[in-house]
Design an enzyme around this catalytic site. Structure first.
Site, short mmCIF file in Angstrom:
data_model
loop_
_atom_site.label_atom_id
_atom_site.label_comp_id
_atom_site.label_asym_id
_atom_site.label_seq_id
_atom_site.Cartn_x
_atom_site.Cartn_y
_atom_site.Cartn_z
N ASN A 83 4.72 23.57 -62.44
CA ASN A 83 3.61 23.87 -61.56
C ASN A 83 4.12 24.47 -60.25
O ASN A 83 5.17 24.05 -59.75
CB ASN A 83 2.81 22.59 -61.26
CG ASN A 83 2.17 22.02 -62.51
OD1 ASN A 83 1.59 22.75 -63.30
ND2 ASN A 83 2.28 20.70 -62.70
N HIS A 97 10.57 21.42 -60.23
CA HIS A 97 10.74 20.49 -61.35
C HIS A 97 10.05 21.03 -62.57
O HIS A 97 8.99 21.65 -62.47
CB HIS A 97 10.22 19.08 -61.01
CG HIS A 97 8.84 19.05 -60.46
ND1 HIS A 97 8.56 19.39 -59.16
CD2 HIS A 97 7.65 18.73 -61.02
CE1 HIS A 97 7.27 19.27 -58.95
NE2 HIS A 97 6.67 18.88 -60.07
N ASP A 122 9.05 10.53 -65.75
CA ASP A 122 7.95 10.61 -64.80
C ASP A 122 7.35 9.21 -64.60
O ASP A 122 7.19 8.44 -65.55
CB ASP A 122 6.87 11.57 -65.32
CG ASP A 122 5.91 12.00 -64.23
OD1 ASP A 122 5.92 13.20 -63.88
OD2 ASP A 122 5.14 11.15 -63.73
N GLN A 142 0.89 21.83 -57.62
CA GLN A 142 2.23 21.26 -57.45
C GLN A 142 2.17 20.21 -56.36
O GLN A 142 1.77 20.50 -55.23
CB GLN A 142 3.24 22.35 -57.07
CG GLN A 142 4.65 21.79 -56.87
CD GLN A 142 5.66 22.86 -56.48
OE1 GLN A 142 5.32 24.02 -56.29
NE2 GLN A 142 6.91 22.45 -56.36
#
Ligand code: 5GP
Length: 127
Positions: free
Chosen positions: A97, A110, A35, A104
């Site tokens: 999410n 994801h 990330d 999200q």
């Protein structure tokens, strides 16, 4: 129910190689990369290669092979990160999410894998 996949979302661009990423794992079904704004020392995103908006879309329309492949890929990502609890890792939290309440941001399914520190309770209590 219709799902409208936007092929200009940032993860679609990453899958097409239009935007670089820090890959942790890749196979026919999934891509895992770090990330860009990590929330823990280890923060990896795992995405299916198919065009699915969220978990609901994936569960409804992905093939059995895609669902099995993606699920197994998540296990392989955790192993690659060294966080698998049954294999000496410290464990992790897996978050997906969806929609407005889930906040999200990127409309391509994801899964966040977070580890590297004690993560505390799942979500804040709302008494
Ligand atoms: P969401 O809020 O949709 O569950 O999570 C989206 C995540 O994608 C966020 O944690 C955000 O930091 C991450 N992200 C957004 N854009 C990029 C990018 O271009 N590259 C990477 N590696 N991560 C991104």
């Amino acid at each position: 129910m219709g799902y409208d996949y936007d092929d200009q979302n940032i993860f679609a661009k990453i899958l097409r190689g239009e935007i670089p990423n820090d890959t942790v794992y890749e196979d026919d079904f999934a891509l895992a990369f770090r990330d860009i704004q990590p929330q823990a020392p280890d923060h990896v995103l795992v995405i299916p290669k198919g065009p699915y908006v969220n978990q609901d879309h994936f569960a409804a329309e992905a093939t059995d092979a895609e669902i099995v492949g993606f699920t197994r890929a998540i296990g392989k990502v955790c192993a690659a990160m060294g966080v698998t609890p049954g294999a000496g890792g410290m464990g992790y939290r897996m978050i997906a999410n969806a929609g407005e309440a889930g906040v999200q941001e990127v409309p391509h399914l994801h899964v966040h894998i977070l580890s590297g520190r004690m993560l505390g309770r799942m979500v804040k209590r709302f008494d």
